[in-house]
Write a protein that holds these residues in place. Structure first.
Motif, PDB file in Angstrom:
ATOM      1  N   LYS A  81      51.957  39.453  37.740  1.00 46.02           N
ATOM      2  CA  LYS A  81      53.269  39.690  37.151  1.00 46.02           C
ATOM      3  C   LYS A  81      54.211  38.515  37.407  1.00 46.02           C
ATOM      4  O   LYS A  81      54.958  38.099  36.511  1.00 46.02           O
ATOM      5  CB  LYS A  81      53.875  40.980  37.733  1.00 46.02           C
ATOM      6  N   ALA A  82      54.162  37.943  38.628  1.00 48.08           N
ATOM      7  CA  ALA A  82      55.007  36.793  38.939  1.00 48.08           C
ATOM      8  C   ALA A  82      54.637  35.597  38.069  1.00 48.08           C
ATOM      9  O   ALA A  82      55.519  34.866  37.580  1.00 48.08           O
ATOM     10  CB  ALA A  82      54.883  36.442  40.424  1.00 48.08           C
ATOM     11  N   HIS A  84      53.244  35.713  35.077  1.00 52.46           N
ATOM     12  CA  HIS A  84      53.670  35.988  33.702  1.00 52.46           C
ATOM     13  C   HIS A  84      55.150  35.698  33.529  1.00 52.46           C
ATOM     14  O   HIS A  84      55.577  35.125  32.519  1.00 52.46           O
ATOM     15  CB  HIS A  84      53.371  37.446  33.351  1.00 52.46           C
ATOM     16  N   LYS A  85      55.966  36.077  34.542  1.00 55.20           N
ATOM     17  CA  LYS A  85      57.389  35.802  34.470  1.00 55.20           C
ATOM     18  C   LYS A  85      57.668  34.299  34.495  1.00 55.20           C
ATOM     19  O   LYS A  85      58.497  33.792  33.729  1.00 55.20           O
ATOM     20  CB  LYS A  85      58.109  36.481  35.625  1.00 55.20           C
ATOM     21  N   ALA A  86      56.964  33.569  35.394  1.00 55.40           N
ATOM     22  CA  ALA A  86      57.161  32.120  35.478  1.00 55.40           C
ATOM     23  C   ALA A  86      56.742  31.436  34.183  1.00 55.40           C
ATOM     24  O   ALA A  86      57.434  30.535  33.674  1.00 55.40           O
ATOM     25  CB  ALA A  86      56.375  31.550  36.658  1.00 55.40           C
ATOM     26  N   SER A  88      56.677  32.790  31.247  1.00 58.00           N
ATOM     27  CA  SER A  88      57.646  33.146  30.212  1.00 58.00           C
ATOM     28  C   SER A  88      58.885  32.263  30.313  1.00 58.00           C
ATOM     29  O   SER A  88      59.407  31.795  29.284  1.00 58.00           O
ATOM     30  CB  SER A  88      58.023  34.617  30.342  1.00 58.00           C
ATOM     31  N   ARG A  89      59.356  32.036  31.553  1.00 54.27           N
ATOM     32  CA  ARG A  89      60.514  31.163  31.730  1.00 54.27           C
ATOM     33  C   ARG A  89      60.204  29.739  31.271  1.00 54.27           C
ATOM     34  O   ARG A  89      61.030  29.088  30.618  1.00 54.27           O
ATOM     35  CB  ARG A  89      60.944  31.165  33.197  1.00 54.27           C
TER      36      ARG A  89
END
Length: 448
Positions: A81-82, A84-86, A88-89
């Motif tokens: 999840k971390a 995927h967030k990175a 995405s950013r």
């Protein structure tokens, strides 16, 4: 540590339970073996789940598990999840950068470490003719084949921009600026400076035309003033002073027009095609004598020759540049000062012609602008000495035409040093076809 302790207790309970069951049926060894086999089977099952997830569905959530495997799968899920967030950013940042670059009027081209085209904006397609469908991955010099660009690209010295015509639109003049970044990657910024070039050409044409048109009326004025000066004794004293001032100012205007015409000619071509061998000893000695006449023998002029090679170029242009530097040193230093002309070897096979004085010096804040047209450190003193404010601009353009450059070092109260650095490609042995160039350097000129 908590999950490993639980896993060890689970193994102990399994062995004790299966061992007790085997003891009840009279086969304690088989019971222990069955317990260990069951424990191993559980771990193999979880390993198969992990393997299947990694190689078949790594973008989905990790499988569920028990014990230490449950903790491992939970940690993998949180890490996923971390990430995927990175990602995405990062995608958002890249998208904004690309959108910003697309909105620019200037061309932006990104190259990888091998010089292959990686990405570019729409302006690059318009100015350079790049096509995303077939040019991506091509080496940049396969598409921008101008010899000047190839030499600029391979030199890896990108301190100064390169000005070239567009390879696909002949009416555009482009300025190329390369920048190194990342793992030896390169960024090319290309600006359309067609309008600036046209304005500069209009300015040059205007100055050249006006200077040329001023020559005729100035010649007429000088002729009549010379005629009147021959009969000056017949004029009232008040008119005599006016006549003298008019002669001085017309002479100053003639010098200004001459310098403007010379500067306009130098600006039209940044590289001289003349290949005359210029032996410096005789040339510098002639300039030294002229400077002595200018100073009325009130300055000490020294000549130091330590470099035997000659310069290949235009002799009159080199004479003009050196004379400007030496005459400035004489004009702007007080009587009794020492001016030294030094021709000596310099770095990486080049050679330097230095003009050094021990005068008042120049505040370093003025040095970056000294070669600008009409820029004066002390306007009052420059006017009094009869300078036009174009001398150093002429020096700069003469050196550019000879692939050389000007360096200035000075501080207030410590004199000034003007250094003309000529590259090895512009130097050759003084011996040549012309007899005066093959004359050995006289001892009197080696240290003077």
């Amino acid at each position: 540590m908590y999950y490993w302790t639980n896993e060890l207790w689970r193994l102990a309970y399994l062995i004790i339970g299966m061992g007790g069951l085997g003891w009840l049926i009279g086969l304690p060894g088989w019971g222990l073996a069955a317990g260990l086999a069951l424990f191993i089977a559980i771990h193999i099952r979880h390993l198969r789940q992990l393997y299947a997830w990694l190689y078949q569905n790594p973008h989905q959530e990790p499988p569920a598990g028990t014990g230490v495997w449950g903790d491992l799968f939970d940690r993998l899920y949180r890490y996923q999840k971390a990430q995927h967030k990175a990602q995405s950013r990062l995608r958002d940042v890249i998208r904004r950068v690309q959108e910003s670059a697309e909105a620019m009027r200037d061309s932006v081209v990104m190259l990888d470490r091998r010089g292959n085209l990686d990405w570019w904006n729409s302006a690059a397609e318009y100015m350079l003719g790049l096509k995303s469908s077939q040019d991506r991955g091509q080496h940049v010099t396969n598409l921008l084949r101008d010899p000047q660009f190839i030499a600029y690209f391979e030199a890896r010295d990108y301190r100064e921009p390169l000005i070239l015509a567009s390879p696909v639109r002949g009416d555009l003049v482009l300025q190329f600026q390369l920048t190194l970044f990342g793992d030896d990657e390169r960024l090319i910024l290309v600006r359309d400076i067609t309008r600036l070039q046209r304005l500069e050409q209009m300015r040059q044409d205007f100055v050249a035309n006006v200077s040329h048109e001023l020559k005729t009326p100035l010649t007429v004025l000088v002729g009549y003033l010379e005629t009147y000066s021959e009969h000056a004794e017949q004029l009232p004293p008040r008119w005599q002073r006016g006549l003298q001032q008019m002669q001085e100012q017309t002479l100053r205007m003639q010098n200004l027009v001459t310098d403007l015409l010379l500067l306009s000619r130098l600006e039209t071509d940044h590289r001289t095609q003349q290949t005359t061998k210029i032996a410096l000893p005789g040339l510098l000695e002639s300039i030294r004598r002229d400077a002595e006449t200018l100073s009325d023998n009130s300055h000490t002029l020294r000549l130091e020759i330590e470099e035997p090679r000659a310069i290949v170029g235009a002799e009159q242009e080199i004479r003009s540049a050196i004379s400007n530097l030496v005459f400035n040193a004489v004009r702007y230093t007080t009587p009794g000062s020492t001016v030294t002309l030094r021709w000596h070897p310099w770095r990486t096979g080049s050679a330097a012609l230095e003009v050094i004085d021990d005068g008042e010096g120049i505040d370093p804040v003025h040095i970056p602008r000294l070669t600008e047209r009409f820029y004066r450190v002390d306007k009052g003193r420059s006017t009094a000495t009869g300078g036009t404010g174009l001398g150093l601009a002429i020096v700069k353009h003469v050196l550019l035409r000879h692939d050389a450059h000007l360096e200035i070092e000075s501080r207030l109260g410590q004199g000034a040093l003007f250094r003309c650095v000529f590259p090895a490609a512009r130097l050759t042995q003084a011996a040549g076809d012309i007899s005066q160039e093959s004359t050995p350097i006289p001892d009197s000129l080696r240290r003077r």
